[in-house]
Design an enzyme around this catalytic site. Structure first.
Site, PDB file in Angstrom:
ATOM      1  CB  CYS A  93      -0.942  -0.039   1.171  1.00 29.13           C
ATOM      2  SG  CYS A  93      -2.512   0.831   0.844  1.00 29.13           S
ATOM      3  NE  ARG A 126      -9.370   5.254   2.902  1.00 29.17           N
ATOM      4  CZ  ARG A 126      -8.388   5.363   2.787  1.00 29.17           C
ATOM      5  NH1 ARG A 126      -7.887   6.716   2.404  1.00 29.17           N
ATOM      6  NH2 ARG A 126      -6.892   4.725   2.848  1.00 29.17           N
ATOM      7  CG  HIS A 189      -3.599  -3.347   4.282  1.00 27.99           C
ATOM      8  ND1 HIS A 189      -2.185  -3.055   4.371  1.00 27.99           N
ATOM      9  CD2 HIS A 189      -4.161  -2.637   3.539  1.00 27.99           C
ATOM     10  CE1 HIS A 189      -2.307  -1.851   3.889  1.00 27.99           C
ATOM     11  NE2 HIS A 189      -3.196  -1.355   3.338  1.00 27.99           N
TER      12      HIS A 189
HETATM   13  N1  GLN Z   1      -2.405   6.589   2.791  1.00 29.29           N
HETATM   14  C1  GLN Z   1      -2.300   5.846   1.329  1.00 29.29           C
HETATM   15  C2  GLN Z   1      -3.819   5.838   0.632  1.00 29.29           C
HETATM   16  O1  GLN Z   1      -4.931   6.187   1.476  1.00 29.29           O
HETATM   17  C3  GLN Z   1      -2.114   4.278   1.904  1.00 29.29           C
HETATM   18  C4  GLN Z   1      -3.023   3.636   2.715  1.00 29.29           C
HETATM   19  C5  GLN Z   1      -2.553   2.322   3.187  1.00 29.29           C
HETATM   20  O2  GLN Z   1      -1.324   2.157   3.498  1.00 29.29           O
HETATM   21  N2  GLN Z   1      -3.386   1.557   3.307  1.00 29.29           N
HETATM   22  O3  GLN Z   1      -3.795   5.589  -0.642  1.00 29.29           O
END
Ligand code: GLN
Length: 239
Positions: A93, A126, A189
């Site tokens: 990520c 998101r 993840h």
């Molecule tokens: N902050 C980054 C995003 O939102 C990565 C998030 C994460 O590591 N899950 O894209």
């Protein structure tokens, strides 16, 4: 045989339990009677990449990414040499995003390492949820959980996998992650490796072969629990 696993910036990139990837690599070596040493690589400290066999780098929020980006220039040359020499990297990520040129949000650009010619742009909405891939690396489906605002554009690089269920690099839902030499960049993840033991073993095999210069056949492990965890995610999308 022994492998040294570098855990990069664990104090900042620890938001989504990706440290479980480090533990999985370590355990699956030790369960086979091999040695594993884990070295924590905190922000700002000098890193001897020539001493490392695998670099694990996890996810974080935008704030921690921005904090860490100030230190990336100091490790870029040696990290790039390590990657070009076939060093294994698992970047998840935010770490995946920072392997590239930049991560752009409405607040500005967070500059990455520039090890790969990729870039990430934040967009509203998101990309969150369980995700299932088909990857050319292993026969089993690759499962995980994604939670990111960034959309990553990988140009001509090979993806980690094609998306069977979920989003991936962008909301188009076609490809996820990236492969380059022995680098795996991914949004998955979970942590990724305990639910995908074949990926974990592939990373170990590649690192052992690079360190010891010989073909390595890893003895199978009793992975009933790991496969059950993997199938549980795959089955969610079937019903
Ligand atoms: N902050 C980054 C995003 O939102 C990565 C998030 C994460 O590591 N899950 O894209």
């Amino acid at each position: 045989m022994k492998l040294i696993i570098g855990h990069l910036y664990p104090e900042l990139f620890n938001l989504y339990g990706d440290r479980g990837n480090v533990q999985c690599l370590e355990k699956r070596l030790r369960w086979r009677g091999m040695e594993a040493e884990v070295i924590s690589l905190p922000v700002g400290e000098r890193i001897d990449f020539s001493n490392l066999d695998i670099v694990c780098w996890g996810g974080s929020s935008d704030r921690e990414s921005e904090l860490a980006s100030r230190y990336l220039t100091g490790i870029r040359r040696d990290f790039k040499a390590y990657v070009e020499d076939g060093g294994s990297v698992l970047a998840v990520c935010a770490a995946y995003q920072l392997l590239g040129d930049y991560y752009e949000t409405p607040g500005g650009k967070t500059m990455g390492l520039g090890l790969l010619e990729i870039y990430t742009r934040w967009a509203p909405g998101r990309l969150v949820g369980n995700i299932v891939l088909k990857s050319k690396l292993v026969p089993m489906p690759v499962v995980g959980f994604e939670n990111h605002g960034g959309r990553t554009y990988i140009g001509s690089y090979s993806p980690f996998g094609t998306v069977n269920s979920g989003h991936g690099n962008t909301e188009k839902g076609d490809y996820e992650g990236l492969l380059y030499k022995n680098v795996i960049g991914t949004y998955l993840h979970g942590p990724l490796l305990p639910k995908n033991p074949q990926i974990c073993d592939l990373i170990l095999k590649r690192a052992l072969e690079r360190r010891y210069g010989t073909d390595i056949i890893l003895q199978p492990l009793p992975d009933e629990a790991e496969h059950k965890a993997n199938h549980q995610i795959v089955d969610r999308f079937r019903c």
